[in-house]
Design a protein around this motif. Structure first.
Motif, PDB file in Angstrom:
ATOM      1  N   ASP A  48      14.173  18.280  53.312  1.00 48.33           N
ATOM      2  CA  ASP A  48      14.876  17.839  54.515  1.00 48.33           C
ATOM      3  C   ASP A  48      14.895  18.936  55.570  1.00 48.33           C
ATOM      4  O   ASP A  48      14.734  18.670  56.765  1.00 48.33           O
ATOM      5  CB  ASP A  48      16.316  17.441  54.170  1.00 48.33           C
ATOM      6  N   TRP A  49      15.102  20.177  55.138  1.00 44.66           N
ATOM      7  CA  TRP A  49      15.129  21.276  56.098  1.00 44.66           C
ATOM      8  C   TRP A  49      13.757  21.436  56.759  1.00 44.66           C
ATOM      9  O   TRP A  49      13.663  21.628  57.968  1.00 44.66           O
ATOM     10  CB  TRP A  49      15.537  22.572  55.409  1.00 44.66           C
ATOM     11  N   ALA A  50      12.709  21.353  55.944  1.00 43.20           N
ATOM     12  CA  ALA A  50      11.355  21.478  56.490  1.00 43.20           C
ATOM     13  C   ALA A  50      11.077  20.363  57.493  1.00 43.20           C
ATOM     14  O   ALA A  50      10.426  20.578  58.519  1.00 43.20           O
ATOM     15  CB  ALA A  50      10.332  21.438  55.353  1.00 43.20           C
ATOM     16  N   TRP A  53      12.914  21.258  60.715  1.00 38.84           N
ATOM     17  CA  TRP A  53      12.216  22.353  61.405  1.00 38.84           C
ATOM     18  C   TRP A  53      10.978  21.825  62.126  1.00 38.84           C
ATOM     19  O   TRP A  53      10.698  22.212  63.265  1.00 38.84           O
ATOM     20  CB  TRP A  53      11.827  23.416  60.385  1.00 38.84           C
ATOM     21  N   ALA A  54      10.223  20.940  61.457  1.00 45.12           N
ATOM     22  CA  ALA A  54       9.018  20.376  62.077  1.00 45.12           C
ATOM     23  C   ALA A  54       9.369  19.558  63.321  1.00 45.12           C
ATOM     24  O   ALA A  54       8.671  19.611  64.337  1.00 45.12           O
ATOM     25  CB  ALA A  54       8.269  19.502  61.064  1.00 45.12           C
ATOM     26  N   LYS A  55      10.485  18.808  63.263  1.00 49.31           N
ATOM     27  CA  LYS A  55      10.904  18.024  64.423  1.00 49.31           C
ATOM     28  C   LYS A  55      11.322  18.940  65.567  1.00 49.31           C
ATOM     29  O   LYS A  55      11.028  18.679  66.739  1.00 49.31           O
ATOM     30  CB  LYS A  55      12.062  17.106  64.035  1.00 49.31           C
ATOM     31  N   LEU A  56      12.013  20.052  65.225  1.00 50.17           N
ATOM     32  CA  LEU A  56      12.407  21.004  66.259  1.00 50.17           C
ATOM     33  C   LEU A  56      11.181  21.666  66.877  1.00 50.17           C
ATOM     34  O   LEU A  56      11.133  21.896  68.088  1.00 50.17           O
ATOM     35  CB  LEU A  56      13.345  22.056  65.668  1.00 50.17           C
ATOM     36  N   LYS A  57      10.194  21.974  66.062  1.00 50.40           N
ATOM     37  CA  LYS A  57       8.965  22.578  66.571  1.00 50.40           C
ATOM     38  C   LYS A  57       8.279  21.638  67.558  1.00 50.40           C
ATOM     39  O   LYS A  57       7.782  22.058  68.610  1.00 50.40           O
ATOM     40  CB  LYS A  57       8.024  22.915  65.419  1.00 50.40           C
ATOM     41  N   TRP A  82      21.064  17.800  63.524  1.00 51.69           N
ATOM     42  CA  TRP A  82      20.498  18.763  62.583  1.00 51.69           C
ATOM     43  C   TRP A  82      20.596  20.185  63.140  1.00 51.69           C
ATOM     44  O   TRP A  82      20.977  21.121  62.424  1.00 51.69           O
ATOM     45  CB  TRP A  82      19.039  18.407  62.283  1.00 51.69           C
ATOM     46  N   VAL A  83      20.285  20.356  64.413  1.00 49.69           N
ATOM     47  CA  VAL A  83      20.374  21.675  65.050  1.00 49.69           C
ATOM     48  C   VAL A  83      21.823  22.164  65.045  1.00 49.69           C
ATOM     49  O   VAL A  83      22.096  23.337  64.766  1.00 49.69           O
ATOM     50  CB  VAL A  83      19.815  21.626  66.483  1.00 49.69           C
ATOM     51  N   ALA A  84      22.768  21.271  65.357  1.00 52.48           N
ATOM     52  CA  ALA A  84      24.178  21.660  65.329  1.00 52.48           C
ATOM     53  C   ALA A  84      24.594  22.108  63.931  1.00 52.48           C
ATOM     54  O   ALA A  84      25.355  23.070  63.772  1.00 52.48           O
ATOM     55  CB  ALA A  84      25.045  20.489  65.797  1.00 52.48           C
ATOM     56  N   GLU A  85      24.080  21.440  62.912  1.00 49.73           N
ATOM     57  CA  GLU A  85      24.396  21.820  61.536  1.00 49.73           C
ATOM     58  C   GLU A  85      23.827  23.192  61.199  1.00 49.73           C
ATOM     59  O   GLU A  85      24.457  23.990  60.498  1.00 49.73           O
ATOM     60  CB  GLU A  85      23.858  20.773  60.571  1.00 49.73           C
ATOM     61  N   GLN A  86      22.628  23.513  61.702  1.00 53.10           N
ATOM     62  CA  GLN A  86      22.053  24.839  61.458  1.00 53.10           C
ATOM     63  C   GLN A  86      22.915  25.924  62.095  1.00 53.10           C
ATOM     64  O   GLN A  86      23.114  27.000  61.522  1.00 53.10           O
ATOM     65  CB  GLN A  86      20.619  24.915  62.002  1.00 53.10           C
ATOM     66  N   ARG A  87      23.461  25.644  63.291  1.00 55.25           N
ATOM     67  CA  ARG A  87      24.340  26.626  63.942  1.00 55.25           C
ATOM     68  C   ARG A  87      25.607  26.835  63.130  1.00 55.25           C
ATOM     69  O   ARG A  87      26.086  27.960  62.978  1.00 55.25           O
ATOM     70  CB  ARG A  87      24.684  26.156  65.356  1.00 55.25           C
ATOM     71  N   ARG A  99      15.052  31.376  56.986  1.00 56.47           N
ATOM     72  CA  ARG A  99      15.236  30.190  57.822  1.00 56.47           C
ATOM     73  C   ARG A  99      15.733  30.580  59.212  1.00 56.47           C
ATOM     74  O   ARG A  99      15.294  30.002  60.215  1.00 56.47           O
ATOM     75  CB  ARG A  99      16.227  29.236  57.157  1.00 56.47           C
ATOM     76  N   ALA A 100      16.633  31.551  59.268  1.00 56.05           N
ATOM     77  CA  ALA A 100      17.130  31.996  60.573  1.00 56.05           C
ATOM     78  C   ALA A 100      15.989  32.525  61.429  1.00 56.05           C
ATOM     79  O   ALA A 100      15.896  32.222  62.622  1.00 56.05           O
ATOM     80  CB  ALA A 100      18.204  33.068  60.389  1.00 56.05           C
ATOM     81  N   ARG A 101      15.097  33.337  60.823  1.00 53.93           N
ATOM     82  CA  ARG A 101      13.969  33.886  61.587  1.00 53.93           C
ATOM     83  C   ARG A 101      13.041  32.778  62.058  1.00 53.93           C
ATOM     84  O   ARG A 101      12.514  32.825  63.180  1.00 53.93           O
ATOM     85  CB  ARG A 101      13.212  34.901  60.733  1.00 53.93           C
ATOM     86  N   ARG A 102      12.801  31.792  61.206  1.00 53.37           N
ATOM     87  CA  ARG A 102      11.921  30.686  61.605  1.00 53.37           C
ATOM     88  C   ARG A 102      12.509  29.914  62.788  1.00 53.37           C
ATOM     89  O   ARG A 102      11.783  29.511  63.701  1.00 53.37           O
ATOM     90  CB  ARG A 102      11.707  29.748  60.415  1.00 53.37           C
ATOM     91  N   LEU A 103      13.814  29.713  62.780  1.00 53.61           N
ATOM     92  CA  LEU A 103      14.445  29.004  63.891  1.00 53.61           C
ATOM     93  C   LEU A 103      14.449  29.857  65.157  1.00 53.61           C
ATOM     94  O   LEU A 103      14.220  29.343  66.259  1.00 53.61           O
ATOM     95  CB  LEU A 103      15.874  28.614  63.510  1.00 53.61           C
TER      96      LEU A 103
END
Length: 332
Positions: A48-50, A53-57, A82-87, A99-103
């Protein structure tokens, strides 16, 4: 024997563990099978995280930034949430460094203030779609958020000095979200603007309401010559773009320049309208003298004090003209 060389990209997080299990352990070993299932089937969180990330990319590749609106979806995927959840995860110290570096490589901004702004901005879009303006009253809400108070706070001088991107985002929703005139005026104007865009343009007479506002009465007031003259240039320009013009002035008795003559009130009224248009205020120092365009000097502070004292002796038309400029005491 030469050591083996890896061909292709290095393994992703977690991949090497599952490969080693399959390579060095017996495929019939129950523990091996359980571990393999854990890494490759049960661990859907990694998948799910991947996907997020792909959608954000894809989003950043298209827009050039990672400021995803909270309500935004990439296809059917709720990317904004999803982005809000990552924050939130990052703020709690629960997001891995990888994951933080990838974002961050995609332009992620971790500020919780930015996150709250994006969520409130989503509510602002919902409000604008319904009311055609962001000049909401302080009591207004949207998406269960106190939107009116939030917008009022942001309009305070200097509130956005350190966040020019926030102001840019608000202007993208409504260019007039923070007008240099009263927000109540902007609310009425926005309602008139949208009503006049309808194919069957209604006749906006007093009594025609929209969102609980008597826009017909408001528009009739704006067209009165004294009120029209007191409007800021930007206000008149917006009304003129809608095809709205002031009423023609009513015939007046010939003016005389004798002290206290028939023209004294009209000169004082013109001076007060000019003063309000320039300063945005009806509070006039008693010693203030206003110079009209024709060079006439009016002791405006004294005139206003005397006019208020003689209110009971004024005609209905004169009291109405003063009330139209915003003097509440003239209307009672």
């Amino acid at each position: 024997m030469q050591p083996s060389l890896r061909i292709g990209p290095p393994p992703q997080e977690g991949e090497e563990e599952s490969r080693l299990l399959l390579r060095f352990a017996s495929p019939r070993d129950p523990q091996t099978v359980a571990a393999w299932v854990s890494f490759n089937v049960i661990d859907t969180e990694r998948q799910d995280w991947a996907r997020g990330w792909a959608k954000l990319k894809a989003f950043t590749g298209r827009t050039g930034h990672a400021r995803v609106p909270y309500e935004h979806k990439e296809g059917a995927y709720p990317l904004g949430q999803w982005v809000a959840e990552q924050r939130r995860t990052y703020g709690a110290g629960q997001l891995s460094g990888l994951r933080a570096r990838r974002l961050e490589q995609l332009g992620m901004v971790w500020s919780l203030a930015d996150e709250r702004f994006q969520e409130n901005l989503a509510a602002a879009r919902v409000y604008y779609d319904e009311h055609w303006t962001l000049c909401a009253p302080r009591s207004a809400t949207a998406l269960d958020r106190p939107l009116g108070q939030w917008l009022s706070n942001l309009r305070r001088p200097g509130a956005l000095a350190e966040h020019p991107d926030w102001e840019e985002a608000l202007r993208a929703v409504d260019p007039d979200w923070n007008p240099p005139w009263p927000t109540d005026w902007q609310r009425h104007y926005a309602a008139v603007r949208e009503l006049l865009r309808e194919e069957d343009r209604p006749e906006l007479l007093p009594g025609v309401t929209c969102h609980g506002m008597d826009v017909g009465k408001w528009l009739h007031k704006q067209r009165r010559p004294a009120v029209w003259q007191a409007l800021a240039a930007g206000q008149r320009e917006r009304l003129e773009q809608l095809g709205i013009a002031p009423f023609p002035p009513e015939p007046q008795a010939p003016a005389t320049h004798r002290k206290g003559g028939a023209g004294a009130f009209e000169r004082g009224l013109a001076a007060l309208a000019q003063y309000r248009a320039r300063t945005g205020s009806l509070t006039v120092p008693r010693a203030h003298v206003e110079r009209l365009d024709d060079g006439t000097e009016v002791k405006l502070g004294v005139w206003l004090t005397n006019t208020k004292t003689r209110r009971a002796q004024l005609s209905t038309d004169r009291r109405q003209a003063l009330a139209d400029l915003g003097l509440d005491w003239a209307a009672h």
